[in-house]
Write a protein that holds these residues in place. Structure first.
Motif, PDB file in Angstrom:
ATOM      1  N   ILE B  40      43.070  40.047  52.052  1.00  0.00           N
ATOM      2  CA  ILE B  40      42.023  40.725  51.265  1.00  0.00           C
ATOM      3  C   ILE B  40      40.644  40.158  51.620  1.00  0.00           C
ATOM      4  O   ILE B  40      39.677  40.910  51.813  1.00  0.00           O
ATOM      5  CB  ILE B  40      42.293  40.548  49.745  1.00  0.00           C
ATOM      6  CG1 ILE B  40      43.588  41.267  49.351  1.00  0.00           C
ATOM      7  CG2 ILE B  40      41.112  41.053  48.924  1.00  0.00           C
ATOM      8  CD1 ILE B  40      43.527  42.776  49.391  1.00  0.00           C
ATOM      9  N   ASP B  54      35.349  48.725  47.368  1.00  0.00           N
ATOM     10  CA  ASP B  54      36.731  49.070  47.006  1.00  0.00           C
ATOM     11  C   ASP B  54      37.568  47.823  46.721  1.00  0.00           C
ATOM     12  O   ASP B  54      38.607  47.906  46.059  1.00  0.00           O
ATOM     13  CB  ASP B  54      37.391  49.864  48.140  1.00  0.00           C
ATOM     14  CG  ASP B  54      36.766  51.248  48.298  1.00  0.00           C
ATOM     15  OD1 ASP B  54      36.082  51.692  47.355  1.00  0.00           O
ATOM     16  OD2 ASP B  54      36.945  51.853  49.367  1.00  0.00           O
ATOM     17  N   LEU B  55      37.139  46.679  47.246  1.00  0.00           N
ATOM     18  CA  LEU B  55      37.923  45.441  47.067  1.00  0.00           C
ATOM     19  C   LEU B  55      37.396  44.547  45.945  1.00  0.00           C
ATOM     20  O   LEU B  55      37.912  43.456  45.716  1.00  0.00           O
ATOM     21  CB  LEU B  55      37.947  44.642  48.379  1.00  0.00           C
ATOM     22  CG  LEU B  55      38.706  45.310  49.535  1.00  0.00           C
ATOM     23  CD1 LEU B  55      38.504  44.526  50.833  1.00  0.00           C
ATOM     24  CD2 LEU B  55      40.191  45.391  49.207  1.00  0.00           C
ATOM     25  N   ALA B  57      36.672  43.247  42.110  1.00  0.00           N
ATOM     26  CA  ALA B  57      37.313  43.282  40.793  1.00  0.00           C
ATOM     27  C   ALA B  57      36.487  44.195  39.879  1.00  0.00           C
ATOM     28  O   ALA B  57      35.259  44.264  40.016  1.00  0.00           O
ATOM     29  CB  ALA B  57      37.392  41.877  40.211  1.00  0.00           C
ATOM     30  N   LEU B 106      38.381  35.025  44.415  1.00  0.00           N
ATOM     31  CA  LEU B 106      39.228  36.186  44.162  1.00  0.00           C
ATOM     32  C   LEU B 106      40.037  35.975  42.895  1.00  0.00           C
ATOM     33  O   LEU B 106      40.286  34.834  42.484  1.00  0.00           O
ATOM     34  CB  LEU B 106      40.192  36.432  45.336  1.00  0.00           C
ATOM     35  CG  LEU B 106      39.560  36.914  46.651  1.00  0.00           C
ATOM     36  CD1 LEU B 106      39.055  35.744  47.485  1.00  0.00           C
ATOM     37  CD2 LEU B 106      40.563  37.735  47.461  1.00  0.00           C
ATOM     38  N   ARG B 108      43.488  37.816  40.575  1.00  0.00           N
ATOM     39  CA  ARG B 108      44.602  38.761  40.668  1.00  0.00           C
ATOM     40  C   ARG B 108      44.720  39.547  39.368  1.00  0.00           C
ATOM     41  O   ARG B 108      44.712  38.969  38.278  1.00  0.00           O
ATOM     42  CB  ARG B 108      45.906  37.985  40.921  1.00  0.00           C
ATOM     43  CG  ARG B 108      47.093  38.882  41.167  1.00  0.00           C
ATOM     44  CD  ARG B 108      48.385  38.085  41.164  1.00  0.00           C
ATOM     45  NE  ARG B 108      49.497  38.992  41.230  1.00  0.00           N
ATOM     46  CZ  ARG B 108      50.137  39.286  42.364  1.00  0.00           C
ATOM     47  NH1 ARG B 108      49.810  38.688  43.472  1.00  0.00           N
ATOM     48  NH2 ARG B 108      51.118  40.152  42.368  1.00  0.00           N
ATOM     49  N   THR B 111      46.843  45.280  39.924  1.00  0.00           N
ATOM     50  CA  THR B 111      46.865  46.017  41.195  1.00  0.00           C
ATOM     51  C   THR B 111      46.885  45.081  42.403  1.00  0.00           C
ATOM     52  O   THR B 111      46.965  45.541  43.532  1.00  0.00           O
ATOM     53  CB  THR B 111      45.638  46.936  41.298  1.00  0.00           C
ATOM     54  OG1 THR B 111      44.455  46.128  41.248  1.00  0.00           O
ATOM     55  CG2 THR B 111      45.606  47.938  40.148  1.00  0.00           C
ATOM     56  N   TRP B 113      45.227  41.362  44.422  1.00  0.00           N
ATOM     57  CA  TRP B 113      44.071  40.468  44.508  1.00  0.00           C
ATOM     58  C   TRP B 113      42.792  41.249  44.761  1.00  0.00           C
ATOM     59  O   TRP B 113      42.773  42.192  45.556  1.00  0.00           O
ATOM     60  CB  TRP B 113      44.278  39.456  45.635  1.00  0.00           C
ATOM     61  CG  TRP B 113      45.292  38.420  45.276  1.00  0.00           C
ATOM     62  CD1 TRP B 113      46.627  38.457  45.529  1.00  0.00           C
ATOM     63  CD2 TRP B 113      45.052  37.204  44.566  1.00  0.00           C
ATOM     64  NE1 TRP B 113      47.245  37.337  45.017  1.00  0.00           N
ATOM     65  CE2 TRP B 113      46.299  36.550  44.423  1.00  0.00           C
ATOM     66  CE3 TRP B 113      43.913  36.598  44.028  1.00  0.00           C
ATOM     67  CZ2 TRP B 113      46.431  35.318  43.769  1.00  0.00           C
ATOM     68  CZ3 TRP B 113      44.038  35.376  43.381  1.00  0.00           C
ATOM     69  CH2 TRP B 113      45.277  34.754  43.249  1.00  0.00           C
ATOM     70  N   ARG B 114      41.721  40.873  44.062  1.00  0.00           N
ATOM     71  CA  ARG B 114      40.417  41.502  44.215  1.00  0.00           C
ATOM     72  C   ARG B 114      39.350  40.408  44.282  1.00  0.00           C
ATOM     73  O   ARG B 114      39.525  39.312  43.737  1.00  0.00           O
ATOM     74  CB  ARG B 114      40.122  42.423  43.030  1.00  0.00           C
ATOM     75  CG  ARG B 114      40.968  43.692  43.003  1.00  0.00           C
ATOM     76  CD  ARG B 114      40.548  44.645  44.121  1.00  0.00           C
ATOM     77  NE  ARG B 114      41.337  45.869  44.171  1.00  0.00           N
ATOM     78  CZ  ARG B 114      42.432  46.026  44.904  1.00  0.00           C
ATOM     79  NH1 ARG B 114      42.890  45.009  45.635  1.00  0.00           N
ATOM     80  NH2 ARG B 114      43.076  47.167  44.929  1.00  0.00           N
ATOM     81  N   SER B 116      36.237  38.619  43.106  1.00  0.00           N
ATOM     82  CA  SER B 116      35.502  38.526  41.837  1.00  0.00           C
ATOM     83  C   SER B 116      34.102  37.972  42.033  1.00  0.00           C
ATOM     84  O   SER B 116      33.229  38.171  41.175  1.00  0.00           O
ATOM     85  CB  SER B 116      36.263  37.651  40.837  1.00  0.00           C
ATOM     86  OG  SER B 116      36.474  36.358  41.366  1.00  0.00           O
TER      87      SER B 116
END
Lengths: 227, 135
Positions: B40, B54-55, B57, B106, B108, B111, B113-114, B116
């Motif tokens: 990610i 799109d990635l 949080a 990042l 979790r 959906t 890992w995003r 942050s």
């Protein structure tokens, strides 16, 4: 009486506290995940499921920090009551019996009976180990759970560090951090208070039928009696 | 206190097993998530503005568009790194990734890992000031 009922009656203390332990552990998990998610939402982070929470370091450290202090309490109590006495307390032995006592009083070697455990009769290393087995086990579990607390606490601390946009620390760095010692001492102090106050309260107060208390009619000065 | 039950050894073994399990879980979960975090972070660093958005949080995305700009517009004006992944640290549901030219954080959620926080500069004593983060 059926075999099952007989078993339940004969093991009520273990089974009762085992059930209470599981029920309160579930309660801790439910309250803990709610508090954990409140904190994360306030930081703009997503909450976690109950399953993820109970396998997280946050839950593990909260469990471990209590377990280690309970076993430290029992370990110290088992050892301290060999040498320290409390006049009038059922938690203490009589004042003249301070120390590890004679083989005759402890029923080991040639003073053992037919119903004595084998390791009490054989002498040598086995009797020496068996004579200290309760304290060794309690002390061993304490050390293991304290080590477990340090690992789980390290992981939970680093998760908080990352959530707050700070670098994680090494395990040794965590051992030197106030978070580790704060968790440790806040649990230790409560255990010492509980043991000390129980020893002295039981001198003057009674609980009819409890082996943790003296018989109701026993004198305040009577030491080492249970009833 | 004076009356430890005769079934103690069994209970002690159970407690020790639970303790070992908890510690193993703590140690195991972090390392299991590391490849996904690395992927990610690498995608975020190599993507264009829309791909980066799109990635992000959800709370970070919300914070970024508060000024009225769209996310891609806001992101391209910030010093978000595009370098290689140097190191990954995963602790629970949070992670830190050092790029050659940035530090990402990042988290979790359901959906996966995003990101942050991004465009994070060291601010002393191990802390970071991030220009992309949830408010």
């Amino acid at each position: 009486m059926t075999a099952v009922r007989s078993f339940l009656k004969g093991n009520g203390l273990s089974l009762g506290f085992g059930a209470l332990f599981l029920a309160t552990l579930v309660g801790q998990a439910l309250a803990g995940v709610a508090e954990f998610n409140d904190q994360r939402v306030s930081e703009g982070l997503a909450g976690v499921s109950l399953a993820r929470y109970v396998t997280s370091s946050s839950f593990a450290v909260d469990v471990m920090e209590n377990w280690q202090s309970e076993y430290l309490q029992f370990f110290l109590y088992v050892y301290a009551t060999v040498w320290l006495v409390q006049r009038g307390s059922p938690e203490s032995k009589e004042l003249h019996r301070v120390g590890t006592e004679t083989d005759q009083e402890q029923r080991v070697h040639e003073h053992s009976g037919e119903d004595s455990p084998t390791w009490a009769r054989t002498g040598g290393l086995r009797t020496a180990v068996f004579s200290r087995s309760l304290g060794l086990l309690m002390g061993g579990i304490f050390l293991l759970t304290w080590a477990g607390m340090s690992v789980a606490g390290w992981s939970a601390f680093n998760a908080e560090q990352l959530a707050g946009h700070e670098d994680p620390v090494s395990w040794l760095g965590y051992l030197a951090h106030p978070d580790f010692w704060s968790r440790t001492f806040q649990n230790w102090q409560s255990e010492m208070l509980a043991v000390g106050s129980m020893a002295i309260f039981a001198v003057y107060l009674r609980q009819r039928g409890s082996p943790e208390s003296k018989p109701v009619g026993a004198a305040h000065a009577d030491t080492g009696q249970t009833g | 206190m004076a009356s430890a039950g005769s079934g103690f050894s069994g209970r002690a073994a159970l407690l020790l097993t639970l303790a070992a399990g908890l510690v193993a879980t703590v140690a195991g979960c972090s390392s299991a998530d590391e490849p996904e975090v690395r992927d990610i972070a690498s995608s975020f660093a190599s993507s264009g503005p829309q791909g980066r958005c799109d990635l992000l949080a959800p709370a970070t995305l919300t914070s970024l568009v508060q000024g009225g700009e769209s996310c891609p517009e806001a992101v391209q004006h910030l010093p978000v790194g595009s370098g290689e992944v140097v190191s990954v640290e995963v602790w629970g549901v949070d992670a830190q990734v050092h790029l050659t030219d940035d530090t990402l954080f990042l988290t979790r959620d359901d959906t996966g890992w995003r990101v942050s926080a991004a465009a994070c500069a060291p601010a002393g004593k191990g802390s970071y000031l991030c220009q992309v983060e949830a408010s």
